[in-house]
Write an enzyme that holds these catalytic residues in place. Structure first.
Site, mmCIF file in Angstrom:
data_model
loop_
_atom_site.group_PDB
_atom_site.id
_atom_site.type_symbol
_atom_site.label_atom_id
_atom_site.label_comp_id
_atom_site.label_asym_id
_atom_site.label_seq_id
_atom_site.Cartn_x
_atom_site.Cartn_y
_atom_site.Cartn_z
ATOM 1 N N SER A 182 2.084 9.244 -2.983
ATOM 2 C CA SER A 182 2.580 7.962 -2.492
ATOM 3 C C SER A 182 2.693 7.969 -0.960
ATOM 4 O O SER A 182 1.704 8.211 -0.276
ATOM 5 C CB SER A 182 3.919 7.639 -3.168
ATOM 6 N N ASP A 237 -0.676 0.917 -11.640
ATOM 7 C CA ASP A 237 0.335 1.094 -10.593
ATOM 8 C C ASP A 237 0.762 -0.268 -10.060
ATOM 9 O O ASP A 237 -0.042 -1.015 -9.496
ATOM 10 C CB ASP A 237 -0.243 1.959 -9.460
ATOM 11 N N HIS A 269 2.869 4.284 -11.332
ATOM 12 C CA HIS A 269 3.098 5.024 -10.084
ATOM 13 C C HIS A 269 3.750 6.354 -10.426
ATOM 14 O O HIS A 269 4.962 6.541 -10.287
ATOM 15 C CB HIS A 269 3.985 4.198 -9.147
#
Length: 296
Positions: A182, A237, A269
């Site tokens: 991320s 996601d 995610h």
């Protein structure tokens, strides 16, 4: 400026002799030990190699916003200097658990100049100022808005010290891989493609760069061979859209970066076992033990 102190690190030592290193950066709000534990849970073991050290630094916390009550009275005036008393009400980051803390400051203001009172690192904007361990600030989680380049550049300087420590330990930069999950993947791309283009490779899991990223600008006139990029992204996601990751990959490839992009159907995610197994194989391919032994 954020994070001048040395970063805390969780380290997985190699099973054998240390010949290469991976620096893996966590996502926003996580920690080095946190992402290490997450990976261990997904794989049912640490991400461990025979000859490669894995380093998990922890980002410094960016503090919650300050709420100001300014009660000022001109107490003393000497020429252009005015002495003010300011009461600053600091709202605890444990809202509803701890009471507010009142802090009082006395300082001089000089006419025509701006005085800034700064406590610790700045707030993390998407969390509305809440305390959060993040690599940089950003206006919001979107690929449309400008990057918060000041905090990104500051953290690149701090993370360079982690790379320098590995070099001091005898690991050349072309035996170091940078990557993350991320926000950590975005940070790794800035660090590698703007400051350390001689590392062995870069990986970004569920990550993206903004459309007008400084990374793209830095690579516009680049003529050197760039580190390869390994990307993974879940199609489901909802926080960092799959299309943002794809666009990042295509843009970097158009600027001369050798890239691979692995999509994972129905993955949100999060990390996935197959994803981490692919990453592990790619790391060993980029950092083979044979190359290190032949250089000795």
């Amino acid at each position: 400026m954020a994070g001048r102190a040395a970063l805390q690190r969780s380290v997985v030592s190699p099973a054998g002799r240390h010949r290469a290193s991976v620096i893996l950066l966590h996502g926003s709000g996580d920690t080095g030990p946190g992402v290490r534990a997450w990976i261990k849970q997904v794989l049912n073991q640490d991400l461990v190699f025979q000859h490669i050290k894995v380093i998990y630094p922890t980002a410094p916390a960016r503090y919650q916003d300050l709420s100001w009550n300014l009660h000022y009275t001109t107490i003393l005036q000497h020429g252009e200097s005015i002495f003010l008393q300011i009461e600053c009400l600091f709202i605890s980051f444990l809202i509803g658990i701890l009471p507010p803390i009142s802090l009082h400051f006395n300082f001089f203001l000089v006419q025509g100049e701006t005085c800034y009172l700064h406590l610790g690192n700045g707030p993390y904007t998407p969390m509305r100022g809440a305390l959060s361990t993040v690599w940089f600030d950003r206006w919001k989680i979107s690929n449309e808005c400008p990057e918060h380049i000041e905090t990104i550049d500051s953290m690149c300087q701090v993370l360079t010290s982690v790379i320098d420590d590995e070099v001091k330990n005898g690991i050349s930069k072309n035996r170091i891989i940078l990557g993350g999950f991320s926000m950590g993947g975005g940070m790794a791309m800035h660090l590698a493609y703007r400051y350390h283009q001689d590392v062995a490779g870069v990986f970004a899991l569920s990550s993206f760069l903004n459309k007008t990223s400084a990374v793209y600008q830095a690579l516009q006139k680049n003529e050197r061979v760039l580190p390869e990029l390994f990307q993974c992204h879940g199609t489901a996601d909802e926080l960092v859209l799959h299309s943002w990751g794809e666009e990042t990959n295509k843009m970097l490839n158009s600027l001369g970066v050798a890239t691979s992009f692995h999509s994972f159907p129905n993955l949100n995610h999060e990390l996935h076992k197959t994803e981490l197994e692919k990453l592990s194989s790619w790391i060993v391919k980029k950092l083979p033990v044979e190359t290190a032994m032949s250089n000795e």
